[in-house]
Design a protein around this motif. Structure first.
Motif, PDB file in Angstrom:
ATOM      1  N   LEU A  25       0.843  -1.196   0.000  1.00 35.71           N
ATOM      2  CA  LEU A  25       0.000   0.000   0.000  1.00 35.71           C
ATOM      3  C   LEU A  25       0.878   1.246   0.000  1.00 35.71           C
ATOM      4  N   THR A  26       0.423   2.283  -0.685  1.00 36.09           N
ATOM      5  CA  THR A  26       1.042   3.598  -0.594  1.00 36.09           C
ATOM      6  C   THR A  26      -0.051   4.587  -0.224  1.00 36.09           C
ATOM      7  N   VAL A  27       0.143   5.280   0.884  1.00 34.33           N
ATOM      8  CA  VAL A  27      -0.883   6.158   1.432  1.00 34.33           C
ATOM      9  C   VAL A  27      -0.362   7.588   1.491  1.00 34.33           C
ATOM     10  N   SER A  28      -1.099   8.510   0.896  1.00 29.38           N
ATOM     11  CA  SER A  28      -0.802   9.930   1.030  1.00 29.38           C
ATOM     12  C   SER A  28      -1.488  10.449   2.281  1.00 29.38           C
ATOM     13  N   GLN A  29      -0.761  11.224   3.073  1.00 27.64           N
ATOM     14  CA  GLN A  29      -1.327  11.790   4.288  1.00 27.64           C
ATOM     15  C   GLN A  29      -0.645  13.113   4.614  1.00 27.64           C
ATOM     16  N   PRO A  30      -1.275  13.939   5.447  1.00 27.03           N
ATOM     17  CA  PRO A  30      -0.705  15.257   5.751  1.00 27.03           C
ATOM     18  C   PRO A  30       0.683  15.150   6.366  1.00 27.03           C
ATOM     19  N   ALA A  61      -7.120   9.335   6.564  1.00 27.12           N
ATOM     20  CA  ALA A  61      -6.656   9.089   5.193  1.00 27.12           C
ATOM     21  C   ALA A  61      -7.039   7.714   4.688  1.00 27.12           C
ATOM     22  N   GLY A  62      -7.673   6.908   5.526  1.00 30.42           N
ATOM     23  CA  GLY A  62      -8.192   5.620   5.087  1.00 30.42           C
ATOM     24  C   GLY A  62      -7.272   4.438   5.291  1.00 30.42           C
ATOM     25  N   LEU A  79     -16.044   4.523   4.545  1.00 35.93           N
ATOM     26  CA  LEU A  79     -15.149   5.335   5.360  1.00 35.93           C
ATOM     27  C   LEU A  79     -15.868   6.627   5.727  1.00 35.93           C
ATOM     28  N   LEU A  80     -16.067   6.838   7.010  1.00 31.00           N
ATOM     29  CA  LEU A  80     -16.776   8.016   7.500  1.00 31.00           C
ATOM     30  C   LEU A  80     -15.763   8.992   8.080  1.00 31.00           C
ATOM     31  N   LEU A  89      -8.858  12.917   0.660  1.00 30.07           N
ATOM     32  CA  LEU A  89      -7.607  12.169   0.634  1.00 30.07           C
ATOM     33  C   LEU A  89      -7.867  10.666   0.734  1.00 30.07           C
ATOM     34  N   ALA A  90      -8.802  10.277   1.587  1.00 32.45           N
ATOM     35  CA  ALA A  90      -9.144   8.862   1.715  1.00 32.45           C
ATOM     36  C   ALA A  90      -9.649   8.306   0.386  1.00 32.45           C
ATOM     37  N   GLY A  91     -10.480   9.079  -0.295  1.00 35.83           N
ATOM     38  CA  GLY A  91     -10.982   8.641  -1.587  1.00 35.83           C
ATOM     39  C   GLY A  91      -9.871   8.475  -2.607  1.00 35.83           C
TER      40      GLY A  91
END
Length: 260
Positions: A25-30, A61-62, A79-80, A89-91
């Motif tokens: 997984l690669t996750v973008s986050q603040p 961010a999911g 995801l709420l 960002l989660a989307g």
């Protein structure tokens, strides 16, 4: 929100791209503020293998949902997330990891009245699993730089009960509800869980053998009458150095799931 709208909203944030599960997984986050880490991976790895519908409360961010979906191909997740930037960002993270068809992101405060949650498409008594990593203040992470980020990192005691209440509302009969939180929140979690679920189980997580628990995982089953269980505490790190014990190293590398 369309993909283009989400992209435009996310462009307003300074982001990092972080690998999870050994690069699966690669996750973008603040870059600053609340950032997903080990807690999110543990939460996503803790759900049962036959789960088919997941609700992630305060999804950020999911990351937790993505971890769960990476291991369970049958799983679909809702995801709420209250913060529009984080929801966008989660989307995008779901899309970027090839999971857009299995993920739905709702921008809504999870403590909103039930009629508003229903109007947004959040069904009661529906999800086989509900998960949450509620906000808390961790001095090691420093101070949240903005009001929005502070909201993602701290809540009062009464709010925690509302999170559990919302989870109970949307879990299906026989469904599991799993939270991860700091150890000092356990009395509040127990009070909230035991009045709404059966088969409540608590798993204390220690930094190292002989140290006090820093985190707890707690799980309850909606409608169960099974008794409470306090599970044996587990140390995450080896006695020396910063390495993880094999059980947790495998979870963080994405080659194993958490066994209750």
């Amino acid at each position: 929100m369309s993909l283009d709208e989400a992209t435009d909203l996310v462009k307003q944030q300074t982001l990092t791209r972080d690998a999870f599960l050994g690069g699966r997984l690669t996750v973008s986050q603040p870059e600053k503020g609340f950032r997903a880490g080990l807690d999110s991976v543990l939460l996503g790895a803790a759900i049962r293998a036959n789960a088919h519908s997941l609700l992630d409360l305060g999804a950020g961010a999911g990351t937790a949902s993505l971890v769960a979906m990476a291991d369970l191909p049958q799983l679909h997740a809702t995801l709420l997330e209250a913060d529009p930037g984080m929801a966008a960002l989660a989307g995008l993270n779901a899309h970027g990891n090839g999971m857009a068809e299995r993920a739905r992101v709702l921008t809504l405060d999870l403590t909103a009245p039930g009629r508003l949650r229903a109007a947004a498409g959040l069904t009661a008594d529906h999800f086989s699993t509900v998960i949450a990593n509620p906000p808390f203040f961790d001095p090691a992470r420093g101070s949240a730089p903005t009001r929005a980020r502070a909201g993602a990192r701290h809540m009062d005691d009464a709010a925690l009960d509302k999170w559990v209440k919302t989870a109970a509302t949307h879990a299906a009969p026989g469904g599991e509800v799993i939270f991860i939180h700091v150890a000092e929140a356990l009395p509040l979690l127990l009070a909230a869980f035991t009045q709404r679920f059966g088969a409540v189980a608590v798993l204390p997580l220690l930094p190292r053998e002989g140290e006090a628990a820093s985190r707890v995982l707690i799980r309850g089953i909606k409608g169960s009458r099974a008794p409470f269980a306090l599970l044996a505490a587990r140390a995450m790190h080896e006695a020396e150095g910063r390495g993880f014990r094999p059980e947790f190293d495998a979870i963080f590398r994405g080659t194993a799931r958490l066994i209750w």
